[in-house]
Design a protein around this motif. Structure first.
Motif, PDB file in Angstrom:
ATOM      1  N   MET A 199       0.844  -1.192   0.000  1.00 54.18           N
ATOM      2  CA  MET A 199       0.000   0.000   0.000  1.00 54.18           C
ATOM      3  C   MET A 199       0.876   1.237   0.000  1.00 54.18           C
ATOM      4  O   MET A 199       1.783   1.368   0.816  1.00 54.18           O
ATOM      5  N   ASP A 200       0.563   2.121  -0.936  1.00 52.56           N
ATOM      6  CA  ASP A 200       1.357   3.333  -1.093  1.00 52.56           C
ATOM      7  C   ASP A 200       0.606   4.515  -0.485  1.00 52.56           C
ATOM      8  O   ASP A 200      -0.164   5.194  -1.142  1.00 52.56           O
ATOM      9  N   GLU A 201       0.835   4.706   0.803  1.00 54.63           N
ATOM     10  CA  GLU A 201       0.202   5.824   1.499  1.00 54.63           C
ATOM     11  C   GLU A 201       1.292   6.713   2.062  1.00 54.63           C
ATOM     12  O   GLU A 201       2.388   6.239   2.344  1.00 54.63           O
ATOM     13  N   PRO A 202       0.997   7.998   2.259  1.00 54.72           N
ATOM     14  CA  PRO A 202       2.020   8.881   2.822  1.00 54.72           C
ATOM     15  C   PRO A 202       2.495   8.370   4.183  1.00 54.72           C
ATOM     16  O   PRO A 202       1.678   8.067   5.048  1.00 54.72           O
ATOM     17  N   GLY A 203       3.793   8.241   4.303  1.00 51.62           N
ATOM     18  CA  GLY A 203       4.361   7.803   5.580  1.00 51.62           C
ATOM     19  C   GLY A 203       4.305   6.313   5.829  1.00 51.62           C
ATOM     20  O   GLY A 203       4.782   5.838   6.856  1.00 51.62           O
ATOM     21  N   ALA A 204       3.704   5.561   4.896  1.00 49.09           N
ATOM     22  CA  ALA A 204       3.543   4.123   5.115  1.00 49.09           C
ATOM     23  C   ALA A 204       4.856   3.365   4.937  1.00 49.09           C
ATOM     24  O   ALA A 204       5.086   2.355   5.580  1.00 49.09           O
ATOM     25  N   THR A 205       5.691   3.896   4.045  1.00 46.36           N
ATOM     26  CA  THR A 205       6.910   3.188   3.691  1.00 46.36           C
ATOM     27  C   THR A 205       8.117   3.923   4.245  1.00 46.36           C
ATOM     28  O   THR A 205       8.219   5.146   4.117  1.00 46.36           O
ATOM     29  N   ASP A 206       9.004   3.168   4.869  1.00 47.04           N
ATOM     30  CA  ASP A 206      10.201   3.797   5.422  1.00 47.04           C
ATOM     31  C   ASP A 206      11.373   2.840   5.292  1.00 47.04           C
ATOM     32  O   ASP A 206      11.227   1.637   5.541  1.00 47.04           O
ATOM     33  N   VAL A 207      12.508   3.372   4.867  1.00 47.25           N
ATOM     34  CA  VAL A 207      13.711   2.563   4.757  1.00 47.25           C
ATOM     35  C   VAL A 207      14.855   3.332   5.405  1.00 47.25           C
ATOM     36  O   VAL A 207      15.054   4.512   5.124  1.00 47.25           O
ATOM     37  N   VAL A 208      15.558   2.676   6.304  1.00 42.92           N
ATOM     38  CA  VAL A 208      16.721   3.280   6.947  1.00 42.92           C
ATOM     39  C   VAL A 208      17.923   2.400   6.628  1.00 42.92           C
ATOM     40  O   VAL A 208      17.893   1.194   6.866  1.00 42.92           O
ATOM     41  N   VAL A 209      18.950   3.014   6.036  1.00 39.10           N
ATOM     42  CA  VAL A 209      20.149   2.263   5.682  1.00 39.10           C
ATOM     43  C   VAL A 209      21.334   2.923   6.363  1.00 39.10           C
ATOM     44  O   VAL A 209      21.568   4.124   6.186  1.00 39.10           O
ATOM     45  N   THR A 210      22.050   2.166   7.170  1.00 33.90           N
ATOM     46  CA  THR A 210      23.177   2.736   7.896  1.00 33.90           C
ATOM     47  C   THR A 210      24.396   1.828   7.810  1.00 33.90           C
ATOM     48  O   THR A 210      24.270   0.614   7.611  1.00 33.90           O
ATOM     49  N   ASP A 211      25.565   2.443   7.985  1.00 30.91           N
ATOM     50  CA  ASP A 211      26.783   1.634   8.086  1.00 30.91           C
ATOM     51  C   ASP A 211      26.986   1.251   9.551  1.00 30.91           C
ATOM     52  O   ASP A 211      26.139   1.561  10.402  1.00 30.91           O
ATOM     53  N   ALA A 212      28.099   0.586   9.838  1.00 29.60           N
ATOM     54  CA  ALA A 212      28.328   0.090  11.198  1.00 29.60           C
ATOM     55  C   ALA A 212      28.392   1.219  12.219  1.00 29.60           C
ATOM     56  O   ALA A 212      28.080   1.023  13.398  1.00 29.60           O
ATOM     57  N   ALA A 213      28.791   2.417  11.757  1.00 29.45           N
ATOM     58  CA  ALA A 213      28.888   3.557  12.674  1.00 29.45           C
ATOM     59  C   ALA A 213      27.550   4.258  12.846  1.00 29.45           C
ATOM     60  O   ALA A 213      27.437   5.215  13.614  1.00 29.45           O
ATOM     61  N   GLY A 214      26.527   3.797  12.117  1.00 28.85           N
ATOM     62  CA  GLY A 214      25.214   4.405  12.250  1.00 28.85           C
ATOM     63  C   GLY A 214      24.963   5.565  11.303  1.00 28.85           C
ATOM     64  O   GLY A 214      23.949   6.247  11.408  1.00 28.85           O
ATOM     65  N   THR A 215      25.902   5.791  10.374  1.00 29.83           N
ATOM     66  CA  THR A 215      25.736   6.892   9.421  1.00 29.83           C
ATOM     67  C   THR A 215      24.647   6.560   8.402  1.00 29.83           C
ATOM     68  O   THR A 215      24.639   5.484   7.825  1.00 29.83           O
ATOM     69  N   ASP A 216      23.766   7.520   8.211  1.00 30.93           N
ATOM     70  CA  ASP A 216      22.662   7.345   7.261  1.00 30.93           C
ATOM     71  C   ASP A 216      23.218   7.369   5.830  1.00 30.93           C
ATOM     72  O   ASP A 216      23.924   8.292   5.444  1.00 30.93           O
ATOM     73  N   LEU A 217      22.875   6.364   5.046  1.00 33.50           N
ATOM     74  CA  LEU A 217      23.402   6.252   3.680  1.00 33.50           C
ATOM     75  C   LEU A 217      22.347   6.532   2.621  1.00 33.50           C
ATOM     76  O   LEU A 217      22.627   6.485   1.426  1.00 33.50           O
ATOM     77  N   THR A 218      21.112   6.817   3.035  1.00 38.00           N
ATOM     78  CA  THR A 218      20.068   7.052   2.043  1.00 38.00           C
ATOM     79  C   THR A 218      20.229   8.448   1.440  1.00 38.00           C
ATOM     80  O   THR A 218      20.685   9.381   2.108  1.00 38.00           O
ATOM     81  N   SER A 219      19.861   8.570   0.165  1.00 37.12           N
ATOM     82  CA  SER A 219      19.999   9.871  -0.483  1.00 37.12           C
ATOM     83  C   SER A 219      18.671  10.397  -1.008  1.00 37.12           C
ATOM     84  O   SER A 219      18.623  11.440  -1.643  1.00 37.12           O
ATOM     85  N   ALA A 220      17.591   9.672  -0.769  1.00 38.30           N
ATOM     86  CA  ALA A 220      16.268  10.118  -1.215  1.00 38.30           C
ATOM     87  C   ALA A 220      15.224   9.298  -0.476  1.00 38.30           C
ATOM     88  O   ALA A 220      15.561   8.375   0.264  1.00 38.30           O
ATOM     89  N   ASP A 221      13.976   9.649  -0.696  1.00 36.35           N
ATOM     90  CA  ASP A 221      12.900   8.857  -0.107  1.00 36.35           C
ATOM     91  C   ASP A 221      12.786   7.538  -0.868  1.00 36.35           C
ATOM     92  O   ASP A 221      13.094   7.476  -2.058  1.00 36.35           O
ATOM     93  N   PRO A 222      12.349   6.486  -0.191  1.00 34.19           N
ATOM     94  CA  PRO A 222      12.163   5.214  -0.894  1.00 34.19           C
ATOM     95  C   PRO A 222      11.056   5.340  -1.939  1.00 34.19           C
ATOM     96  O   PRO A 222      10.111   6.096  -1.758  1.00 34.19           O
ATOM     97  N   VAL A 223      11.221   4.611  -3.043  1.00 36.22           N
ATOM     98  CA  VAL A 223      10.227   4.658  -4.123  1.00 36.22           C
ATOM     99  C   VAL A 223       9.536   3.294  -4.203  1.00 36.22           C
ATOM    100  O   VAL A 223      10.182   2.260  -4.341  1.00 36.22           O
ATOM    101  N   LEU A 224       8.221   3.337  -4.103  1.00 35.20           N
ATOM    102  CA  LEU A 224       7.440   2.103  -4.138  1.00 35.20           C
ATOM    103  C   LEU A 224       6.776   1.955  -5.495  1.00 35.20           C
ATOM    104  O   LEU A 224       6.171   2.886  -6.018  1.00 35.20           O
ATOM    105  N   ASP A 225       6.919   0.767  -6.074  1.00 38.22           N
ATOM    106  CA  ASP A 225       6.283   0.490  -7.362  1.00 38.22           C
ATOM    107  C   ASP A 225       5.709  -0.923  -7.296  1.00 38.22           C
ATOM    108  O   ASP A 225       6.379  -1.890  -7.636  1.00 38.22           O
ATOM    109  N   GLY A 226       4.477  -1.025  -6.842  1.00 36.06           N
ATOM    110  CA  GLY A 226       3.824  -2.326  -6.745  1.00 36.06           C
ATOM    111  C   GLY A 226       4.449  -3.194  -5.679  1.00 36.06           C
ATOM    112  O   GLY A 226       4.341  -2.908  -4.491  1.00 36.06           O
ATOM    113  N   THR A 227       5.124  -4.248  -6.130  1.00 33.27           N
ATOM    114  CA  THR A 227       5.762  -5.165  -5.183  1.00 33.27           C
ATOM    115  C   THR A 227       7.215  -4.790  -4.949  1.00 33.27           C
ATOM    116  O   THR A 227       7.903  -5.451  -4.179  1.00 33.27           O
TER     117      THR A 227
END
Ligand SMILES: [Cu+2]
Length: 188
Positions: free
Chosen positions: A64-92
């Protein structure tokens, strides 16, 4: 969960058992099924030479593609955020763009809303660089990553429905027993 059966309440316990059985049957219906992560690139547990520019995750159903429904957090071992944009959902398929050149263990924490409207979340890791003395295998990375951790969540809906039914019946039983006791007391 305790399965204690008090002999004084045997008919009551039988009733609970029957209703629990009904709950299990209901839980098996497709309406209760949660979508699960069936694969990702990089795969869970994979070793890659460099941080990819994106991570793709494939789920067993259309999310389901609803505002705020999808969240992805990607970090390295030090906890640094590696994401560069919002996650993109396309069906499955869920795609998360990354930036930087982090190495070591990368943790991907995801949360989506299953096609049945329930939130589902889990996490997996993969490794960038050889990190230690682990020799890179010559074979191609396997594209089919089974999300081992997701399996643990699959059992929960049926279990919780049964627990819910049992608790409900126990509450009704307690209420009935108390009313009966009160009635008896007032009769004498
Ligand atoms: Cu659900």
């Amino acid at each position: 969960m305790s399965h204690e059966v008090h002999t004084r309440h045997r008919p009551f316990a039988l009733l609970i058992g029957l209703l629990a059985a009904v709950g299990i049957v209901l839980a098996g219906a497709p309406a209760w099924a949660h979508d699960e992560l069936i694969g990702s690139d990089p795969a869970a547990g994979a070793h890659v030479d460099a941080l990819p520019t994106k991570i793709t995750m494939t789920f067993s159903g259309v999310l389901m593609d609803e505002p705020g429904a999808t969240d992805v957090v990607v970090t390295d071992a030090a906890g640094t955020d590696l994401t560069s944009a919002d996650p993109v959902l396309d069906g499955t398929r869920l795609t998360q763009e990354l930036s930087g050149s982090a190495t070591g263990t990368i943790t991907v924490i995801w949360r989506v809303v299953s096609s049945d409207g329930h939130p589902v979340s889990d996490q997996f890791t993969f490794t960038v660089g050889d990190g230690s003395a682990v020799a890179p295998t010559a074979s191609a990375p396997s594209p089919s990553a089974s999300a081992d951790d997701a399996d643990a969540q699959d059992a929960s809906p049926a279990v919780w429905i049964v627990v819910g039914v049992v608790v409900l019946i126990a509450l009704i039983g307690t209420f009935v027993a108390l009313s009966a006791a009160k009635r008896r007391r007032s009769e004498h």
